[in-house]
Design a protein around this motif. Structure first.
Motif, PDB file in Angstrom:
ATOM      1  N   GLU A 116       4.460  -2.209   3.520  1.00 36.48           N
ATOM      2  CA  GLU A 116       4.819  -0.803   3.319  1.00 36.48           C
ATOM      3  C   GLU A 116       6.332  -0.726   3.266  1.00 36.48           C
ATOM      4  OE1 GLU A 116       3.458   2.396   3.258  1.00 36.48           O
ATOM      5  OE2 GLU A 116       1.366   1.726   3.129  1.00 36.48           O
ATOM      6  N   ASN A 117       6.869   0.236   2.522  1.00 34.79           N
ATOM      7  CA  ASN A 117       8.323   0.298   2.509  1.00 34.79           C
ATOM      8  C   ASN A 117       8.929   1.523   3.186  1.00 34.79           C
ATOM      9  OD1 ASN A 117       7.700   1.963   0.424  1.00 34.79           O
ATOM     10  ND2 ASN A 117       9.291   1.209  -0.951  1.00 34.79           N
ATOM     11  N   ARG A 118       8.080   2.427   3.670  1.00 37.69           N
ATOM     12  CA  ARG A 118       8.606   3.541   4.457  1.00 37.69           C
ATOM     13  C   ARG A 118       7.965   3.554   5.833  1.00 37.69           C
ATOM     14  NH1 ARG A 118      11.155   7.701   1.494  1.00 37.69           N
ATOM     15  NH2 ARG A 118      11.229   7.178  -0.722  1.00 37.69           N
ATOM     16  N   GLY A 174       8.345 -12.011  -5.904  1.00 40.65           N
ATOM     17  CA  GLY A 174       7.296 -11.810  -6.888  1.00 40.65           C
ATOM     18  C   GLY A 174       6.512 -10.546  -6.604  1.00 40.65           C
ATOM     19  N   MET A 175       6.395  -9.677  -7.629  1.00 37.32           N
ATOM     20  CA  MET A 175       5.635  -8.432  -7.563  1.00 37.32           C
ATOM     21  C   MET A 175       4.667  -8.423  -8.749  1.00 37.32           C
ATOM     22  SD  MET A 175       9.012  -6.142  -6.435  1.00 37.32           S
ATOM     23  CE  MET A 175       8.477  -4.717  -7.315  1.00 37.32           C
ATOM     24  N   SER A 176       3.984  -7.302  -8.972  1.00 34.92           N
ATOM     25  CA  SER A 176       2.949  -7.279 -10.023  1.00 34.92           C
ATOM     26  C   SER A 176       3.445  -7.789 -11.374  1.00 34.92           C
ATOM     27  CB  SER A 176       2.401  -5.856 -10.192  1.00 34.92           C
ATOM     28  OG  SER A 176       1.715  -5.470  -9.038  1.00 34.92           O
ATOM     29  N   GLY A 177       4.669  -7.433 -11.732  1.00 34.42           N
ATOM     30  CA  GLY A 177       5.165  -7.754 -13.065  1.00 34.42           C
ATOM     31  C   GLY A 177       5.729  -9.161 -13.224  1.00 34.42           C
ATOM     32  N   LEU A 222       7.266  -4.730   6.952  1.00 36.32           N
ATOM     33  CA  LEU A 222       8.140  -3.718   6.352  1.00 36.32           C
ATOM     34  C   LEU A 222       8.915  -4.386   5.225  1.00 36.32           C
ATOM     35  CD1 LEU A 222       9.292  -0.813   6.435  1.00 36.32           C
ATOM     36  CD2 LEU A 222      11.126  -1.699   7.891  1.00 36.32           C
ATOM     37  N   ILE A 223       8.779  -3.822   4.010  1.00 33.56           N
ATOM     38  CA  ILE A 223       9.452  -4.428   2.862  1.00 33.56           C
ATOM     39  C   ILE A 223      10.513  -3.504   2.278  1.00 33.56           C
ATOM     40  CG2 ILE A 223       7.507  -5.940   2.278  1.00 33.56           C
ATOM     41  CD1 ILE A 223       6.701  -3.947   0.102  1.00 33.56           C
ATOM     42  N   GLY A 224      10.649  -2.292   2.856  1.00 30.19           N
ATOM     43  CA  GLY A 224      11.672  -1.360   2.392  1.00 30.19           C
ATOM     44  C   GLY A 224      12.824  -1.296   3.370  1.00 30.19           C
ATOM     45  N   ILE A 246       3.771 -13.417  -2.205  1.00 29.69           N
ATOM     46  CA  ILE A 246       3.979 -12.456  -3.285  1.00 29.69           C
ATOM     47  C   ILE A 246       3.514 -11.080  -2.817  1.00 29.69           C
ATOM     48  CG2 ILE A 246       3.875 -14.194  -5.125  1.00 29.69           C
ATOM     49  CD1 ILE A 246       1.017 -13.280  -5.716  1.00 29.69           C
ATOM     50  N   ARG A 247       4.225 -10.039  -3.251  1.00 31.32           N
ATOM     51  CA  ARG A 247       3.984  -8.674  -2.770  1.00 31.32           C
ATOM     52  C   ARG A 247       3.436  -7.824  -3.924  1.00 31.32           C
ATOM     53  NH1 ARG A 247       9.413  -9.849  -1.983  1.00 31.32           N
ATOM     54  NH2 ARG A 247       9.816  -8.228  -3.519  1.00 31.32           N
ATOM     55  N   ILE A 248       2.145  -7.512  -3.867  1.00 31.57           N
ATOM     56  CA  ILE A 248       1.482  -6.906  -5.020  1.00 31.57           C
ATOM     57  C   ILE A 248       0.909  -5.521  -4.707  1.00 31.57           C
ATOM     58  CG2 ILE A 248      -0.262  -7.260  -6.808  1.00 31.57           C
ATOM     59  CD1 ILE A 248       1.749  -9.512  -6.791  1.00 31.57           C
ATOM     60  N   GLY A 249       1.350  -4.522  -5.460  1.00 31.27           N
ATOM     61  CA  GLY A 249       0.789  -3.182  -5.333  1.00 31.27           C
ATOM     62  C   GLY A 249      -0.047  -2.823  -6.542  1.00 31.27           C
ATOM     63  N   THR A 250       0.649  -2.522  -7.655  1.00 30.62           N
ATOM     64  CA  THR A 250       0.016  -2.049  -8.885  1.00 30.62           C
ATOM     65  C   THR A 250      -1.142  -2.935  -9.375  1.00 30.62           C
ATOM     66  OG1 THR A 250       2.251  -1.362  -9.462  1.00 30.62           O
ATOM     67  CG2 THR A 250       0.583  -1.171 -11.177  1.00 30.62           C
ATOM     68  N   ALA A 251      -0.968  -4.231  -9.363  1.00 33.04           N
ATOM     69  CA  ALA A 251      -1.995  -5.128  -9.917  1.00 33.04           C
ATOM     70  C   ALA A 251      -3.247  -5.175  -9.040  1.00 33.04           C
ATOM     71  CB  ALA A 251      -1.430  -6.535 -10.117  1.00 33.04           C
ATOM     72  N   LYS A 272      -1.822   2.049 -10.894  1.00 29.36           N
ATOM     73  CA  LYS A 272      -0.504   2.694 -10.913  1.00 29.36           C
ATOM     74  C   LYS A 272      -0.332   3.685  -9.771  1.00 29.36           C
ATOM     75  CE  LYS A 272       1.692   2.479 -15.359  1.00 29.36           C
ATOM     76  NZ  LYS A 272       0.946   1.324 -15.874  1.00 29.36           N
ATOM     77  N   ARG A 273       0.895   3.720  -9.233  1.00 32.08           N
ATOM     78  CA  ARG A 273       1.209   4.752  -8.228  1.00 32.08           C
ATOM     79  C   ARG A 273       1.534   6.052  -8.928  1.00 32.08           C
ATOM     80  NH1 ARG A 273       3.238   0.042  -6.017  1.00 32.08           N
ATOM     81  NH2 ARG A 273       5.095   0.150  -7.310  1.00 32.08           N
ATOM     82  N   GLN A 274       1.269   7.181  -8.236  1.00 32.59           N
ATOM     83  CA  GLN A 274       1.571   8.502  -8.834  1.00 32.59           C
ATOM     84  C   GLN A 274       3.060   8.691  -9.017  1.00 32.59           C
ATOM     85  OE1 GLN A 274      -0.815  10.492 -10.012  1.00 32.59           O
ATOM     86  NE2 GLN A 274      -2.240   8.893  -9.360  1.00 32.59           N
ATOM     87  N   THR A 309       0.806  -1.235   0.000  1.00 32.17           N
ATOM     88  CA  THR A 309       0.000   0.000   0.000  1.00 32.17           C
ATOM     89  C   THR A 309       0.836   1.282   0.000  1.00 32.17           C
ATOM     90  OG1 THR A 309      -0.184  -0.272   2.408  1.00 32.17           O
ATOM     91  CG2 THR A 309      -2.028  -1.043   1.076  1.00 32.17           C
ATOM     92  N   LYS A 310       2.121   1.162  -0.245  1.00 31.83           N
ATOM     93  CA  LYS A 310       2.974   2.364  -0.271  1.00 31.83           C
ATOM     94  C   LYS A 310       2.429   3.391  -1.262  1.00 31.83           C
ATOM     95  CE  LYS A 310       6.182   0.684  -3.757  1.00 31.83           C
ATOM     96  NZ  LYS A 310       7.283  -0.245  -3.983  1.00 31.83           N
ATOM     97  N   THR A 311       2.447   4.631  -0.852  1.00 35.80           N
ATOM     98  CA  THR A 311       1.934   5.805  -1.599  1.00 35.80           C
ATOM     99  C   THR A 311       0.399   5.852  -1.717  1.00 35.80           C
ATOM    100  OG1 THR A 311       1.877   5.033  -3.914  1.00 35.80           O
ATOM    101  CG2 THR A 311       4.023   5.766  -3.066  1.00 35.80           C
TER     102      THR A 311
HETATM  103  C1  LIG Z   1       6.616  -1.493  -4.314  1.00 32.24           C
HETATM  104  C2  LIG Z   1       7.080  -2.829  -3.929  1.00 32.24           C
HETATM  105  C3  LIG Z   1       6.350  -3.975  -4.270  1.00 32.24           C
HETATM  106  C4  LIG Z   1       5.069  -3.949  -5.107  1.00 32.24           C
HETATM  107  O1  LIG Z   1       5.353  -3.518  -6.396  1.00 32.24           O
HETATM  108  P1  LIG Z   1       4.258  -3.604  -7.581  1.00 32.24           P
HETATM  109  O2  LIG Z   1       5.083  -3.676  -8.813  1.00 32.24           O
HETATM  110  O3  LIG Z   1       3.458  -2.350  -7.491  1.00 32.24           O
HETATM  111  O4  LIG Z   1       3.447  -4.810  -7.355  1.00 32.24           O
HETATM  112  C5  LIG Z   1       6.824  -5.197  -3.834  1.00 32.24           C
HETATM  113  N1  LIG Z   1       7.967  -5.306  -3.121  1.00 32.24           N
HETATM  114  C6  LIG Z   1       8.696  -4.226  -2.763  1.00 32.24           C
HETATM  115  C7  LIG Z   1       9.938  -4.417  -1.972  1.00 32.24           C
HETATM  116  C8  LIG Z   1       8.282  -2.960  -3.162  1.00 32.24           C
HETATM  117  O5  LIG Z   1       9.025  -1.899  -2.827  1.00 32.24           O
END
Ligand SMILES: *Cc1c(COP(=O)(O)O)cnc(C)c1O
Length: 235
Positions: A62-64, A208-211, A83-85, A224-229, A233-235, A41-43
């Motif tokens: 979240e990464n921040r 694994g992320m959206s792409g 925390l993923i950042g 798997i860590r999914i934001g965009t999908a 899109k994030r701003q 959910t970052k941003t």
């Molecule tokens: C932003 C982020 C994600 C998610 O990325 P998307 O491409 O939006 O799915 C996953 N892992 C980390 C470490 C990130 O910073």
């Protein structure tokens, strides 16, 4: 994905993701139930978190640290937050208060600071080690295997941290072969760590992320860590 974000669009995106995860798991002969989907959910605003909760998501990333604190302190519903950042030592106190797991440990000193804060408030924290499997300079994580094992052995002595697994961010490329190699090398290190330290409850492989999540699932990811999908899109 250009639609306005709602509980419904999030739910729809989530079922598409779960379907693709099931297909990838099927190709690899894996049980789909062992794969968790995290919403990153970052941003994105608190409203998105709430809609994701309503859509049935219970695991968030979240990464921040400051952004996560401001957002999640306002969330009434209990969720699991990772925390993923990158973690800076001076943020360890806040991290100890609000996160359930830190996926991005790549230095003993950070782990030590986190352990101290966890001890002072009487809790234990799950941690993953971040590994740089892509060789990209922009990415955090251990690049050297000996450094990783040396750090792991020292962290094993920290009583308030519980070592649970590994995390990586795949290479930023369209080259599927390189992405697969990156994930495969993490899985390999994960299996060797499990064999070597059977006393650990080492059971989380976060990749694994959206792409690239279908490839990650084929290669053994169980988180798997999914934001965009999920959110667009994030701003
Ligand atoms: C932003 C982020 C994600 C998610 O990325 P998307 O491409 O939006 O799915 C996953 N892992 C980390 C470490 C990130 O910073």
């Amino acid at each position: 994905m250009s639609d306005k974000v709602s509980t419904e669009t999030i739910g729809k995106n989530l079922s598409i993701i779960r379907e693709k995860v099931a297909e990838a798991a099927g190709r690899a002969g894996r049980n789909v139930n062992e794969i968790r989907v995290m919403a990153v959910t970052k941003t994105f605003p608190l409203d998105y978190v709430k809609m994701a909760v309503d859509a049935g998501i219970g695991l968030f990333g979240e990464n921040r640290v400051n952004e996560a604190f401001e957002k999640y302190i306002l969330l009434k519903h209990p969720v699991e937050l990772h925390l993923i950042g990158h973690l800076q030592r001076n943020k360890a106190r806040t991290v100890a208060r609000i996160f359930n797991c830190v996926q991005s440990i790549d230095k003993f000193e950070t782990a030590e600071a986190l352990n101290r804060k966890c001890e002072s408030i009487g809790r234990t924290m799950d941690i993953l080690f971040e590994i740089n499997t892509s060789g990209e300079d922009s990415k955090h994580g251990f690049r050297n295997e000996d450094d990783y094992f040396a750090c792991l052995e020292r962290v094993m002595d920290l009583k308030n941290l519980k070592i649970r697994g590994l995390m990586t961010v795949g290479p930023l490329t369209d080259d599927k072969k390189r992405i697969r190699e990156s994930f495969r090398s993490l899985k390999n290190l994960y299996e060797r760590t499990r064999e070597r330290y059977r006393e650990l409850e080492f059971d989380i492989l976060s990749m694994g992320m959206s792409g690239d999540y279908p490839i990650a699932v084929e290669e053994g990811s169980n988180l798997i860590r999914i934001g965009t999908a999920i959110f667009g899109k994030r701003q």
